[in-house]
Design an enzyme around this catalytic site. Sequence first.
Site, PDB file in Angstrom:
ATOM      1  N   GLY A   9       0.791  -0.959   0.000  1.00 52.00           N
ATOM      2  CA  GLY A   9      -0.007  -0.023  -0.047  1.00 52.00           C
ATOM      3  C   GLY A   9       0.888   1.178   0.211  1.00 52.00           C
ATOM      4  CB  VAL A  10       0.125   4.663  -0.937  1.00 50.48           C
ATOM      5  CG1 VAL A  10      -0.219   4.307  -2.420  1.00 50.48           C
ATOM      6  CG2 VAL A  10      -1.273   4.895  -0.198  1.00 50.48           C
ATOM      7  CB  THR A  11       3.622   6.583   2.230  1.00 51.81           C
ATOM      8  OG1 THR A  11       4.531   6.410   1.119  1.00 51.81           O
ATOM      9  CG2 THR A  11       4.226   7.196   3.657  1.00 51.81           C
ATOM     10  CE  LYS A  15       3.030   0.222   3.321  1.00 53.85           C
ATOM     11  NZ  LYS A  15       2.594   1.585   3.430  1.00 53.85           N
ATOM     12  CB  THR A  16       4.011  -0.167  10.281  1.00 57.16           C
ATOM     13  OG1 THR A  16       4.824  -0.049   9.330  1.00 57.16           O
ATOM     14  CG2 THR A  16       4.658  -0.628  11.485  1.00 57.16           C
ATOM     15  CB  THR A  17      -1.026  -0.262  12.268  1.00 63.26           C
ATOM     16  OG1 THR A  17      -0.365   1.081  12.564  1.00 63.26           O
ATOM     17  CG2 THR A  17      -2.127  -0.271  13.416  1.00 63.26           C
ATOM     18  CG  ASP A  35      10.970  -0.422   3.204  1.00 60.66           C
ATOM     19  OD1 ASP A  35      10.196  -0.446   1.985  1.00 60.66           O
ATOM     20  OD2 ASP A  35      10.464   0.340   3.910  1.00 60.66           O
ATOM     21  CG  ASP A  36      14.686  -5.153   5.985  1.00 58.37           C
ATOM     22  OD1 ASP A  36      14.654  -3.844   6.387  1.00 58.37           O
ATOM     23  OD2 ASP A  36      14.091  -5.855   6.716  1.00 58.37           O
ATOM     24  CG  PHE A  37      14.764  -7.494   0.552  1.00 61.38           C
ATOM     25  CD1 PHE A  37      15.869  -8.483   1.029  1.00 61.38           C
ATOM     26  CD2 PHE A  37      13.447  -8.017   1.471  1.00 61.38           C
ATOM     27  CE1 PHE A  37      15.577  -9.678   2.014  1.00 61.38           C
ATOM     28  CE2 PHE A  37      13.406  -9.055   2.464  1.00 61.38           C
ATOM     29  CZ  PHE A  37      14.671  -9.485   2.737  1.00 61.38           C
TER      30      PHE A  37
END
Length: 75
Positions: A9-11, A15-17, A35-37
């Site tokens: 999804g967008v910023t 997503k983190t929640t 993001d780690d990749f």
Amino acid sequence: MKYVIGIGGVTKRGKTTLTNRLIKNLPKCCVVHQDDFFKPRDQIEFLLCSLYFKYSLSEMFVFDRSLEEILYCSN
């Protein structure tokens, strides 16, 4: 049986929640952050003519490493 759940999804849309809630409610949950990749900026082509980084997913993302991590978590 194990499941792989992809969350996109967008910023600033939760997503983190959502991921944190899944971690609390699913025992033995494994989280892989996309993001780690991403390659470091110094490995991504910079277009001087337009002053921006050429962010094409196929050029800036390390697919093999991300797939390895997903397969590891699914075992």
